[in-house]
Design a protein around this motif. Structure first.
Motif, PDB file in Angstrom:
ATOM      1  N   THR A 261      12.437   6.120   3.494  1.00 45.21           N
ATOM      2  CA  THR A 261      11.630   5.680   2.367  1.00 45.21           C
ATOM      3  C   THR A 261      10.158   5.888   2.677  1.00 45.21           C
ATOM      4  O   THR A 261       9.748   5.840   3.843  1.00 45.21           O
ATOM      5  CB  THR A 261      11.863   4.185   2.046  1.00 45.21           C
ATOM      6  OG1 THR A 261      11.569   3.405   3.202  1.00 45.21           O
ATOM      7  CG2 THR A 261      13.291   3.940   1.618  1.00 45.21           C
ATOM      8  N   TRP A 262       9.384   6.160   1.630  1.00 41.68           N
ATOM      9  CA  TRP A 262       7.942   6.304   1.736  1.00 41.68           C
ATOM     10  C   TRP A 262       7.302   5.462   0.651  1.00 41.68           C
ATOM     11  O   TRP A 262       7.754   5.469  -0.489  1.00 41.68           O
ATOM     12  CB  TRP A 262       7.497   7.750   1.489  1.00 41.68           C
ATOM     13  CG  TRP A 262       8.012   8.742   2.452  1.00 41.68           C
ATOM     14  CD1 TRP A 262       7.418   9.151   3.608  1.00 41.68           C
ATOM     15  CD2 TRP A 262       9.218   9.495   2.350  1.00 41.68           C
ATOM     16  NE1 TRP A 262       8.191  10.103   4.218  1.00 41.68           N
ATOM     17  CE2 TRP A 262       9.307  10.324   3.474  1.00 41.68           C
ATOM     18  CE3 TRP A 262      10.260   9.531   1.418  1.00 41.68           C
ATOM     19  CZ2 TRP A 262      10.366  11.202   3.690  1.00 41.68           C
ATOM     20  CZ3 TRP A 262      11.317  10.383   1.635  1.00 41.68           C
ATOM     21  CH2 TRP A 262      11.353  11.207   2.755  1.00 41.68           C
ATOM     22  N   VAL A 263       6.253   4.758   1.001  1.00 42.59           N
ATOM     23  CA  VAL A 263       5.497   3.977   0.023  1.00 42.59           C
ATOM     24  C   VAL A 263       4.012   4.256   0.234  1.00 42.59           C
ATOM     25  O   VAL A 263       3.520   4.216   1.354  1.00 42.59           O
ATOM     26  CB  VAL A 263       5.765   2.465   0.171  1.00 42.59           C
ATOM     27  CG1 VAL A 263       4.898   1.678  -0.793  1.00 42.59           C
ATOM     28  CG2 VAL A 263       7.235   2.155  -0.048  1.00 42.59           C
ATOM     29  N   HIS A 264       3.344   4.548  -0.857  1.00 41.44           N
ATOM     30  CA  HIS A 264       1.890   4.701  -0.841  1.00 41.44           C
ATOM     31  C   HIS A 264       1.328   3.644  -1.783  1.00 41.44           C
ATOM     32  O   HIS A 264       1.616   3.663  -2.980  1.00 41.44           O
ATOM     33  CB  HIS A 264       1.477   6.087  -1.295  1.00 41.44           C
ATOM     34  CG  HIS A 264       0.000   6.249  -1.464  1.00 41.44           C
ATOM     35  ND1 HIS A 264      -0.922   5.632  -0.663  1.00 41.44           N
ATOM     36  CD2 HIS A 264      -0.728   6.960  -2.350  1.00 41.44           C
ATOM     37  CE1 HIS A 264      -2.129   5.952  -1.045  1.00 41.44           C
ATOM     38  NE2 HIS A 264      -2.038   6.751  -2.080  1.00 41.44           N
ATOM     39  N   THR A 265       0.564   2.703  -1.223  1.00 40.88           N
ATOM     40  CA  THR A 265      -0.014   1.654  -2.058  1.00 40.88           C
ATOM     41  C   THR A 265      -1.276   2.176  -2.744  1.00 40.88           C
ATOM     42  O   THR A 265      -2.046   2.938  -2.166  1.00 40.88           O
ATOM     43  CB  THR A 265      -0.341   0.400  -1.225  1.00 40.88           C
ATOM     44  OG1 THR A 265      -1.236   0.751  -0.168  1.00 40.88           O
ATOM     45  CG2 THR A 265       0.915  -0.189  -0.625  1.00 40.88           C
ATOM     46  N   ASN A 266      -1.458   1.777  -3.999  1.00 40.03           N
ATOM     47  CA  ASN A 266      -2.601   2.226  -4.790  1.00 40.03           C
ATOM     48  C   ASN A 266      -3.698   1.182  -4.916  1.00 40.03           C
ATOM     49  O   ASN A 266      -4.805   1.512  -5.346  1.00 40.03           O
ATOM     50  CB  ASN A 266      -2.135   2.645  -6.189  1.00 40.03           C
ATOM     51  CG  ASN A 266      -1.198   3.831  -6.122  1.00 40.03           C
ATOM     52  OD1 ASN A 266      -1.371   4.720  -5.306  1.00 40.03           O
ATOM     53  ND2 ASN A 266      -0.190   3.831  -6.971  1.00 40.03           N
ATOM     54  N   ASN A 267      -3.384  -0.076  -4.579  1.00 38.35           N
ATOM     55  CA  ASN A 267      -4.385  -1.128  -4.691  1.00 38.35           C
ATOM     56  C   ASN A 267      -3.923  -2.353  -3.883  1.00 38.35           C
ATOM     57  O   ASN A 267      -2.879  -2.324  -3.233  1.00 38.35           O
ATOM     58  CB  ASN A 267      -4.650  -1.496  -6.158  1.00 38.35           C
ATOM     59  CG  ASN A 267      -3.402  -1.879  -6.901  1.00 38.35           C
ATOM     60  OD1 ASN A 267      -2.529  -2.550  -6.365  1.00 38.35           O
ATOM     61  ND2 ASN A 267      -3.294  -1.446  -8.145  1.00 38.35           N
ATOM     62  N   ILE A 268      -4.689  -3.427  -3.952  1.00 32.88           N
ATOM     63  CA  ILE A 268      -4.392  -4.617  -3.152  1.00 32.88           C
ATOM     64  C   ILE A 268      -3.086  -5.290  -3.579  1.00 32.88           C
ATOM     65  O   ILE A 268      -2.378  -5.872  -2.751  1.00 32.88           O
ATOM     66  CB  ILE A 268      -5.577  -5.606  -3.171  1.00 32.88           C
ATOM     67  CG1 ILE A 268      -5.416  -6.630  -2.057  1.00 32.88           C
ATOM     68  CG2 ILE A 268      -5.722  -6.259  -4.528  1.00 32.88           C
ATOM     69  CD1 ILE A 268      -6.688  -7.356  -1.711  1.00 32.88           C
ATOM     70  N   VAL A 269      -2.733  -5.200  -4.853  1.00 37.28           N
ATOM     71  CA  VAL A 269      -1.462  -5.770  -5.314  1.00 37.28           C
ATOM     72  C   VAL A 269      -0.293  -5.033  -4.654  1.00 37.28           C
ATOM     73  O   VAL A 269       0.667  -5.648  -4.202  1.00 37.28           O
ATOM     74  CB  VAL A 269      -1.360  -5.723  -6.853  1.00 37.28           C
ATOM     75  CG1 VAL A 269       0.007  -6.188  -7.322  1.00 37.28           C
ATOM     76  CG2 VAL A 269      -2.461  -6.557  -7.490  1.00 37.28           C
ATOM     77  N   GLY A 270      -0.383  -3.715  -4.578  1.00 32.52           N
ATOM     78  CA  GLY A 270       0.653  -2.931  -3.912  1.00 32.52           C
ATOM     79  C   GLY A 270       0.733  -3.247  -2.431  1.00 32.52           C
ATOM     80  O   GLY A 270       1.827  -3.326  -1.859  1.00 32.52           O
ATOM     81  N   GLN A 271      -0.408  -3.441  -1.789  1.00 29.08           N
ATOM     82  CA  GLN A 271      -0.416  -3.796  -0.367  1.00 29.08           C
ATOM     83  C   GLN A 271       0.235  -5.159  -0.142  1.00 29.08           C
ATOM     84  O   GLN A 271       1.028  -5.326   0.784  1.00 29.08           O
ATOM     85  CB  GLN A 271      -1.853  -3.804   0.156  1.00 29.08           C
ATOM     86  CG  GLN A 271      -2.480  -2.434   0.191  1.00 29.08           C
ATOM     87  CD  GLN A 271      -3.975  -2.488   0.478  1.00 29.08           C
ATOM     88  OE1 GLN A 271      -4.556  -3.546   0.661  1.00 29.08           O
ATOM     89  NE2 GLN A 271      -4.603  -1.318   0.506  1.00 29.08           N
ATOM     90  N   PHE A 272      -0.073  -6.133  -0.994  1.00 30.13           N
ATOM     91  CA  PHE A 272       0.524  -7.468  -0.888  1.00 30.13           C
ATOM     92  C   PHE A 272       2.034  -7.389  -1.096  1.00 30.13           C
ATOM     93  O   PHE A 272       2.812  -7.950  -0.325  1.00 30.13           O
ATOM     94  CB  PHE A 272      -0.102  -8.427  -1.910  1.00 30.13           C
ATOM     95  CG  PHE A 272       0.543  -9.773  -1.926  1.00 30.13           C
ATOM     96  CD1 PHE A 272       0.285 -10.688  -0.917  1.00 30.13           C
ATOM     97  CD2 PHE A 272       1.415 -10.126  -2.940  1.00 30.13           C
ATOM     98  CE1 PHE A 272       0.887 -11.935  -0.918  1.00 30.13           C
ATOM     99  CE2 PHE A 272       2.019 -11.362  -2.947  1.00 30.13           C
ATOM    100  CZ  PHE A 272       1.759 -12.279  -1.940  1.00 30.13           C
ATOM    101  N   TYR A 273       2.458  -6.677  -2.136  1.00 34.01           N
ATOM    102  CA  TYR A 273       3.888  -6.525  -2.421  1.00 34.01           C
ATOM    103  C   TYR A 273       4.615  -5.904  -1.226  1.00 34.01           C
ATOM    104  O   TYR A 273       5.678  -6.375  -0.821  1.00 34.01           O
ATOM    105  CB  TYR A 273       4.094  -5.665  -3.667  1.00 34.01           C
ATOM    106  CG  TYR A 273       5.538  -5.381  -3.952  1.00 34.01           C
ATOM    107  CD1 TYR A 273       6.339  -6.322  -4.579  1.00 34.01           C
ATOM    108  CD2 TYR A 273       6.118  -4.172  -3.562  1.00 34.01           C
ATOM    109  CE1 TYR A 273       7.680  -6.069  -4.825  1.00 34.01           C
ATOM    110  CE2 TYR A 273       7.452  -3.914  -3.801  1.00 34.01           C
ATOM    111  CZ  TYR A 273       8.235  -4.864  -4.429  1.00 34.01           C
ATOM    112  OH  TYR A 273       9.556  -4.612  -4.657  1.00 34.01           O
ATOM    113  N   LEU A 274       4.034  -4.864  -0.656  1.00 37.58           N
ATOM    114  CA  LEU A 274       4.665  -4.191   0.473  1.00 37.58           C
ATOM    115  C   LEU A 274       4.804  -5.127   1.666  1.00 37.58           C
ATOM    116  O   LEU A 274       5.852  -5.161   2.320  1.00 37.58           O
ATOM    117  CB  LEU A 274       3.876  -2.942   0.859  1.00 37.58           C
ATOM    118  CG  LEU A 274       4.491  -2.061   1.940  1.00 37.58           C
ATOM    119  CD1 LEU A 274       5.881  -1.579   1.536  1.00 37.58           C
ATOM    120  CD2 LEU A 274       3.582  -0.890   2.235  1.00 37.58           C
TER     121      LEU A 274
END
Length: 91
Positions: free
Chosen positions: A51-64
């Motif tokens: 799996t690969w995840v690229h976060t686009n903002n702080i919400v994505g970073q928190f979710y990850l």
């Protein structure tokens, strides 16, 4: 079709199946918080999952950060089920 031919597959449930190369499936989605991809590879009777995840903002970073420990358990469980399913199918 060569081993490198990509075929668009369309939406299946929550993810967009993007490419299939013989025994490789790549699926995922993009949204405003993160971009996600999963690949499943079948080779010589073995299954590989990445799996690969690229976060686009702080919400994505928190979710990850919140989901990552559970994600690891879910992936391990999924691979175990696939393995057991194949053992039961051929035994």
């Amino acid at each position: 079709m060569s081993a490198y031919t990509l075929m668009p597959l369309g939406r299946r449930g929550l993810v967009q199946a993007t490419n299939l190369v013989l025994t490789i499936l790549i699926a995922g989605f993009n949204d405003k918080h993160l971009d996600f991809r999963v690949s499943v590879i079948s080779q010589n009777g073995k299954i590989f999952l990445a799996t690969w995840v690229h976060t686009n903002n702080i919400v994505g970073q928190f979710y990850l950060k919140v989901i990552l420990p559970f994600h690891i358990l879910i992936v391990r469980n999924a691979l175990t089920r696939v393995s057991e399913s194949n053992l039961n199918k051929y035994s």
